[in-house]
Design a protein around this motif. Structure first.
Motif, short mmCIF file in Angstrom:
data_model
loop_
_atom_site.label_atom_id
_atom_site.label_comp_id
_atom_site.label_asym_id
_atom_site.label_seq_id
_atom_site.Cartn_x
_atom_site.Cartn_y
_atom_site.Cartn_z
N PRO A 79 0.82 -1.22 0.00
CA PRO A 79 0.00 0.00 0.00
C PRO A 79 0.85 1.26 0.00
CG PRO A 79 -0.87 -1.59 1.55
CD PRO A 79 0.44 -2.14 1.09
N GLN A 80 0.49 2.19 -0.88
CA GLN A 80 1.24 3.43 -1.00
C GLN A 80 0.30 4.63 -1.01
OE1 GLN A 80 3.63 2.48 -4.61
NE2 GLN A 80 5.37 2.58 -3.22
N LEU A 81 0.88 5.80 -0.83
CA LEU A 81 0.15 7.06 -0.87
C LEU A 81 0.92 8.03 -1.74
CD1 LEU A 81 -0.79 7.69 2.87
CD2 LEU A 81 -2.38 7.10 1.03
N ALA A 82 0.18 8.90 -2.43
CA ALA A 82 0.81 10.00 -3.14
C ALA A 82 1.09 11.12 -2.15
CB ALA A 82 -0.08 10.51 -4.26
N ALA A 83 2.20 11.81 -2.34
CA ALA A 83 2.57 12.93 -1.48
C ALA A 83 3.11 14.05 -2.35
CB ALA A 83 3.60 12.51 -0.44
N VAL A 84 2.50 15.23 -2.24
CA VAL A 84 2.96 16.39 -3.01
C VAL A 84 4.03 17.13 -2.22
CG1 VAL A 84 2.25 18.62 -4.00
CG2 VAL A 84 0.70 16.66 -4.11
N ARG A 85 5.15 17.38 -2.87
CA ARG A 85 6.17 18.24 -2.25
C ARG A 85 5.67 19.67 -2.44
NH1 ARG A 85 9.36 14.74 -5.28
NH2 ARG A 85 10.07 16.41 -6.68
N CYS A 95 -2.80 17.28 -11.59
CA CYS A 95 -2.94 16.09 -10.74
C CYS A 95 -4.37 15.95 -10.23
CB CYS A 95 -1.96 16.15 -9.57
SG CYS A 95 -2.18 17.58 -8.48
N ILE A 96 -5.03 17.07 -9.97
CA ILE A 96 -6.41 17.03 -9.51
C ILE A 96 -7.30 16.41 -10.59
CG2 ILE A 96 -8.40 18.47 -8.88
CD1 ILE A 96 -6.47 20.41 -7.57
N GLN A 97 -7.06 16.83 -11.82
CA GLN A 97 -7.83 16.29 -12.93
C GLN A 97 -7.56 14.81 -13.16
OE1 GLN A 97 -7.37 18.90 -16.43
NE2 GLN A 97 -6.77 20.52 -15.01
N ALA A 98 -6.35 14.37 -12.87
CA ALA A 98 -5.97 12.98 -13.14
C ALA A 98 -6.43 12.01 -12.05
CB ALA A 98 -4.46 12.87 -13.29
N CYS A 99 -6.63 12.51 -10.84
CA CYS A 99 -6.97 11.61 -9.73
C CYS A 99 -8.35 11.00 -9.93
CB CYS A 99 -6.94 12.37 -8.40
SG CYS A 99 -7.38 11.33 -6.99
N PRO A 100 -8.46 9.67 -9.97
CA PRO A 100 -9.74 9.03 -10.25
C PRO A 100 -10.71 9.00 -9.08
CG PRO A 100 -8.10 7.35 -9.87
CD PRO A 100 -7.38 8.68 -9.83
N ILE A 101 -10.24 9.41 -7.89
CA ILE A 101 -11.13 9.34 -6.72
C ILE A 101 -11.17 10.67 -5.95
CG2 ILE A 101 -10.94 6.84 -6.43
CD1 ILE A 101 -8.86 7.31 -4.28
N ASP A 102 -10.80 11.75 -6.62
CA ASP A 102 -10.87 13.08 -6.02
C ASP A 102 -10.15 13.14 -4.67
OD1 ASP A 102 -12.29 14.16 -8.12
OD2 ASP A 102 -14.25 13.76 -7.22
N ALA A 118 -7.91 9.39 1.77
CA ALA A 118 -8.68 9.05 0.58
C ALA A 118 -7.83 8.46 -0.54
CB ALA A 118 -9.42 10.29 0.06
N CYS A 119 -6.54 8.69 -0.51
CA CYS A 119 -5.65 8.28 -1.60
C CYS A 119 -5.52 6.77 -1.69
CB CYS A 119 -4.28 8.92 -1.41
SG CYS A 119 -3.07 8.46 -2.67
N SER A 120 -5.63 6.24 -2.92
CA SER A 120 -5.49 4.80 -3.13
C SER A 120 -4.09 4.43 -3.59
CB SER A 120 -6.50 4.32 -4.19
OG SER A 120 -6.16 4.83 -5.48
N GLY A 121 -3.23 5.42 -3.82
CA GLY A 121 -1.88 5.13 -4.28
C GLY A 121 -1.81 4.65 -5.71
N CYS A 122 -2.78 5.04 -6.54
CA CYS A 122 -2.81 4.54 -7.92
C CYS A 122 -1.67 5.08 -8.76
CB CYS A 122 -4.15 4.88 -8.57
SG CYS A 122 -4.40 6.65 -8.88
N GLY A 123 -1.14 6.26 -8.41
CA GLY A 123 -0.03 6.84 -9.14
C GLY A 123 -0.40 7.60 -10.39
N LEU A 124 -1.68 7.75 -10.69
CA LEU A 124 -2.09 8.43 -11.92
C LEU A 124 -1.80 9.93 -11.89
CD1 LEU A 124 -5.48 6.65 -12.73
CD2 LEU A 124 -3.27 6.35 -13.85
N CYS A 125 -1.57 10.47 -10.71
CA CYS A 125 -1.28 11.90 -10.59
C CYS A 125 0.15 12.23 -10.96
CB CYS A 125 -1.57 12.38 -9.18
SG CYS A 125 -0.67 11.44 -7.90
N CYS A 133 6.71 16.92 -8.80
CA CYS A 133 6.77 17.16 -7.36
C CYS A 133 5.87 16.22 -6.56
CB CYS A 133 6.40 18.61 -7.06
SG CYS A 133 4.66 19.03 -7.32
N ILE A 134 5.53 15.05 -7.15
CA ILE A 134 4.68 14.08 -6.46
C ILE A 134 5.44 12.77 -6.31
CG2 ILE A 134 2.47 12.88 -6.44
CD1 ILE A 134 1.37 15.03 -8.27
N ASP A 135 5.42 12.22 -5.12
CA ASP A 135 6.07 10.94 -4.85
C ASP A 135 5.04 9.93 -4.35
OD1 ASP A 135 8.75 12.01 -5.25
OD2 ASP A 135 8.44 13.04 -3.34
#
Length: 243
Positions: A79-85, A95-102, A118-125, A133-135
């Motif tokens: 399990p992972q999470l996206a994190a914005v620097r 990234c907001i537009q790309a996130c499939p689950i808002d 809320a993040c599923s860690g899909c990596g689409l952002c 700037c997203i990890d």
């Protein structure tokens, strides 16, 4: 297959899918993949986030020969999470537009942030970010464990898929469904506006706000009383209305 049975089977499939909505299966979310599986239009090995456990569970549910998940589509990850620097974020909203689950919030030219719960860690952002700037960071270590593999099959892969499924999976699905409905409504509204613009000019008043339409009607009545019959969509000098 009856509609009731089909819905039941789809729910059984959805209940083992990880609901990350990552699209690595080649479909725009877990529900379209489940539909394709039911229709016999997709293989059971197309879900890297579910790994070999979900591949085996899908095969069991659909009574097909089990396959290891397709490694060419992606890699099974914990399990992972996206994190914005945030200091590097330029507020482009891509990234907001790309996130499939808002799961990302922010405004244009303002710092964005990820809703960790809320993040599923899909990596689409990550791909659309122009400043990189997203990890993806490790999340919820308590959920980690050895991944059951195809070489070490489980006696009940469906139960194993339920056990290893992320506790937020159903919430991710609901968020994705809500986003899908919202975007569909936006498309419909845009199409309605285009239809209005392409409709005859004489009907333009019917598309105006009620207050404006009423004001225009009163003006037309006053003009008619003066013996002037002017098309409300014509310009003041009697020519064609401006574009």
């Amino acid at each position: 297959m009856s509609a009731i049975l089909r819905d039941y089977d789809r729910e059984a499939i959805e209940a083992v899918l990880p609901q990350t909505q990552c699209g690595q299966c080649g479909f725009e979310g877990c529900t379209p993949y489940a539909e394709a599986l039911l229709a016999g239009e997709a293989a059971t090995d197309r879900c890297p986030p579910g790994g070999d456990v979900v591949a085996a569970a899908l095969a069991r549910l659909l009574q097909r020969a089990p396959l290891p998940y397709d490694r060419t589509r992606g890699t099974y990850l914990p399990p992972q999470l996206a994190a914005v620097r945030e200091a590097e974020c330029i507020g482009c909203t891509k990234c907001i537009q790309a996130c499939p689950i808002d799961a990302i919030i922010g405004a244009a030219e303002r710092m964005h942030t990820v809703l960790r719960d809320a993040c599923s860690g899909c990596g689409l952002c990550i791909p659309p970010c122009p400043v990189d700037c997203i990890d993806l960071v490790l999340a919820r270590p308590a959920l980690l464990g050895a991944e059951p593999t195809f070489e070490n099959p489980l006696s009940d892969p469906v139960a194993a898929a339920h056990t290893t499924r992320h506790p937020e999976a159903d919430r991710w699905r609901r968020r994705h469904d809500a986003r899908t409905v919202r975007l569909a409504a936006r498309v419909q509204a845009r199409a309605a506006r285009l239809r209005q613009r392409s409709s005859p000019v004489g009907n333009a008043a019917s598309h105006l706000p009620p207050v404006v339409a009423a004001a225009m009607a009163r003006a037309q009545q006053r003009l008619a009383a003066l013996g002037i019959n002017r098309d409300p969509d014509q310009s003041a000098d009697g020519g064609e209305p401006p574009p």
